[in-house]
Design a protein around this motif. Sequence first.
Motif, PDB file in Angstrom:
ATOM      1  N   UNK A 295       0.795  -1.233   0.000  1.00  0.00           N
ATOM      2  CA  UNK A 295       0.000   0.000   0.000  1.00  0.00           C
ATOM      3  C   UNK A 295       0.824   1.278   0.000  1.00  0.00           C
ATOM      4  N   UNK A 296       2.099   1.175   0.311  1.00  0.00           N
ATOM      5  CA  UNK A 296       2.934   2.376   0.329  1.00  0.00           C
ATOM      6  C   UNK A 296       3.346   2.828  -1.067  1.00  0.00           C
ATOM      7  N   UNK A 297       3.144   1.991  -2.084  1.00  0.00           N
ATOM      8  CA  UNK A 297       3.524   2.369  -3.441  1.00  0.00           C
ATOM      9  C   UNK A 297       2.577   3.427  -3.996  1.00  0.00           C
ATOM     10  N   UNK A 298       3.122   4.380  -4.733  1.00  0.00           N
ATOM     11  CA  UNK A 298       2.292   5.390  -5.385  1.00  0.00           C
ATOM     12  C   UNK A 298       1.660   4.815  -6.644  1.00  0.00           C
ATOM     13  N   UNK A 299       0.686   5.530  -7.185  1.00  0.00           N
ATOM     14  CA  UNK A 299       0.042   5.089  -8.423  1.00  0.00           C
ATOM     15  C   UNK A 299       1.057   5.005  -9.559  1.00  0.00           C
ATOM     16  N   UNK A 300       1.987   5.938  -9.603  1.00  0.00           N
ATOM     17  CA  UNK A 300       3.019   5.903 -10.644  1.00  0.00           C
ATOM     18  C   UNK A 300       3.898   4.677 -10.493  1.00  0.00           C
ATOM     19  N   UNK A 301       4.246   4.329  -9.274  1.00  0.00           N
ATOM     20  CA  UNK A 301       5.063   3.134  -9.044  1.00  0.00           C
ATOM     21  C   UNK A 301       4.307   1.857  -9.403  1.00  0.00           C
ATOM     22  N   UNK A 302       3.017   1.816  -9.123  1.00  0.00           N
ATOM     23  CA  UNK A 302       2.217   0.658  -9.504  1.00  0.00           C
ATOM     24  C   UNK A 302       2.185   0.519 -11.026  1.00  0.00           C
ATOM     25  N   UNK A 303       1.999   1.619 -11.723  1.00  0.00           N
ATOM     26  CA  UNK A 303       1.980   1.585 -13.193  1.00  0.00           C
ATOM     27  C   UNK A 303       3.322   1.114 -13.737  1.00  0.00           C
ATOM     28  N   UNK A 304       4.403   1.605 -13.164  1.00  0.00           N
ATOM     29  CA  UNK A 304       5.731   1.179 -13.601  1.00  0.00           C
ATOM     30  C   UNK A 304       5.917  -0.310 -13.376  1.00  0.00           C
ATOM     31  N   UNK A 305       5.451  -0.790 -12.238  1.00  0.00           N
ATOM     32  CA  UNK A 305       5.581  -2.229 -11.927  1.00  0.00           C
ATOM     33  C   UNK A 305       4.833  -3.068 -12.963  1.00  0.00           C
ATOM     34  N   UNK A 306       3.636  -2.656 -13.313  1.00  0.00           N
ATOM     35  CA  UNK A 306       2.843  -3.405 -14.289  1.00  0.00           C
ATOM     36  C   UNK A 306       3.568  -3.516 -15.626  1.00  0.00           C
ATOM     37  N   UNK A 307       4.165  -2.435 -16.077  1.00  0.00           N
ATOM     38  CA  UNK A 307       4.841  -2.446 -17.376  1.00  0.00           C
ATOM     39  C   UNK A 307       6.181  -3.170 -17.301  1.00  0.00           C
ATOM     40  N   UNK A 308       6.911  -2.969 -16.216  1.00  0.00           N
ATOM     41  CA  UNK A 308       8.248  -3.563 -16.106  1.00  0.00           C
ATOM     42  C   UNK A 308       8.207  -5.063 -15.951  1.00  0.00           C
ATOM     43  N   UNK A 309       7.114  -5.610 -15.428  1.00  0.00           N
ATOM     44  CA  UNK A 309       7.032  -7.050 -15.190  1.00  0.00           C
ATOM     45  C   UNK A 309       6.229  -7.773 -16.267  1.00  0.00           C
ATOM     46  N   UNK A 310       5.863  -7.075 -17.333  1.00  0.00           N
ATOM     47  CA  UNK A 310       5.115  -7.725 -18.420  1.00  0.00           C
ATOM     48  C   UNK A 310       5.989  -8.758 -19.123  1.00  0.00           C
ATOM     49  N   UNK A 311       5.378  -9.840 -19.562  1.00  0.00           N
ATOM     50  CA  UNK A 311       6.088 -10.882 -20.308  1.00  0.00           C
ATOM     51  C   UNK A 311       6.276 -10.465 -21.760  1.00  0.00           C
ATOM     52  N   UNK A 312       7.298 -11.027 -22.443  1.00  0.00           N
ATOM     53  CA  UNK A 312       7.463 -10.730 -23.872  1.00  0.00           C
ATOM     54  C   UNK A 312       6.227 -11.142 -24.673  1.00  0.00           C
ATOM     55  N   UNK A 313       5.868 -10.332 -25.646  1.00  0.00           N
ATOM     56  CA  UNK A 313       4.710 -10.592 -26.493  1.00  0.00           C
ATOM     57  C   UNK A 313       5.162 -10.994 -27.888  1.00  0.00           C
ATOM     58  N   UNK A 314       4.208 -11.327 -28.740  1.00  0.00           N
ATOM     59  CA  UNK A 314       4.521 -11.752 -30.101  1.00  0.00           C
ATOM     60  C   UNK A 314       4.943 -10.589 -30.993  1.00  0.00           C
ATOM     61  N   UNK A 315       4.793  -9.400 -30.511  1.00  0.00           N
ATOM     62  CA  UNK A 315       5.207  -8.216 -31.255  1.00  0.00           C
ATOM     63  C   UNK A 315       5.529  -7.102 -30.281  1.00  0.00           C
TER      64      UNK A 315
END
Length: 431
Positions: A295-315
């Motif tokens: 809960x201490x993470x900011x909204x910006x940090x949550x957004x960064x986490x979502x993008x940084x931990x995404x798996x490789x895609x087909x494109x």
Amino acid sequence: MLFNRRTPTSVLLVALISSTALMLPTGAAAAASVCANPSAPGQVISDASWHQQWLTPQRVWPFSTGAGVRVAVVDSGSDGDHPQLNGQVANGFDALRGTSGGDIDCVSHGTAVTSLIAARPQEGIGFHGLAPDATILPIRVSEQAGSGGGETPGESVSTEIFAQAIRRAVDDGADVVNMSVTLYRPDPDVEGAIRYARERDVVLVAAAGNLHRNGEQSDPVPYPAAYDGVIGVGAIDQQGARVEQSQVGPYVDLVAPGGGVVAATRVNGHAIWSGTSFATPLVSATAALIRAAEPELSATQVSRRLLATADPARGGPGQGYGQGVLNPYRAVTERLSTAAPVAPAPLPDPPYDAVALERAQRWHVLGRVALWGGLSVAVLALAIGATVLLLPRGRRLRWHPIRPGEPPPSGPEIDDPEEAFFRVPTSLPRG
């Protein structure tokens, strides 16, 4: 499919649905008087949807289930009477009527979105939400479902009311706002509401739209997905390929399962849905999982986490895949840091221990003695072994040692070197 319906005074919102997105059973039951043309509830689907097998939410639940997080669903409402949503949906707000009561749904679209976030597991039902302990705050802004890009029956709010609905969600305590609705032109009121939410540390997630054009013409820009600070979500199918209608553009930040996924319908039951509308709540649910775990993470940090931990895609981004495919387990369990690498500290000197040092030296001496003693025994054993092997043969051949310088005995030449070595006599001495 995304639509853009105009009146002389406003641009109206329509929920995202493709022409093949919704398979609704026939025989609609009686609906509440608020619904002009209520959709029929679906049949119960007992099998687990492919998107659950892809995302494996059970892996992340030991770390977070979304408890304590409020997710606003700005959509057609959320039916809180669905068996898997009972107790999960707050009263919310009906922006169409300007009153409380966003927990009704005439067309099932908002209920499907809500269920993908927070539907509870139920005995005999394979489908469930990704963050089953999150609380849903429904904000009802539309009761439209469309196909083919034309106008559809049902009411929808103006952009001004839509902006007010976003602000209402923030003021009512939303930690995450899911917007599976879209506009196809920028609007200052909506942009101001997005900025208002960002300033109050709310994670914003929006569908990237379903108007992909296969020709040379670029796709129309969807809002609010294209606004700064909003995570734009595209959709992939079971093979990991972008769903055909999912739009391509820089506003797509990442993709999630959205092609032929199981989700709830109003009242009860389930249906098969397709489009970016239904990929978006999976990202919102993952944001809720992160916010519950940290809960201490900011909204910006949550957004960064979502993008940084995404798996490789087909494109890549140019093919409508953004930064990759949503991975809830990685998003919750992996940590990010912007701090500089820490230089390793020098190892401390070992403490001096006279007794231990003396013992080590003694073992060192004993080790050397044992080594040389072992080698000596080995050499002696080899010598004894050679003697044991050669002595019987020498006796058989009647060899005898000679002194240095003593001439060899006379006799015929011996061709066999081994026989020469043992000096076999050519005649026996006479007695």
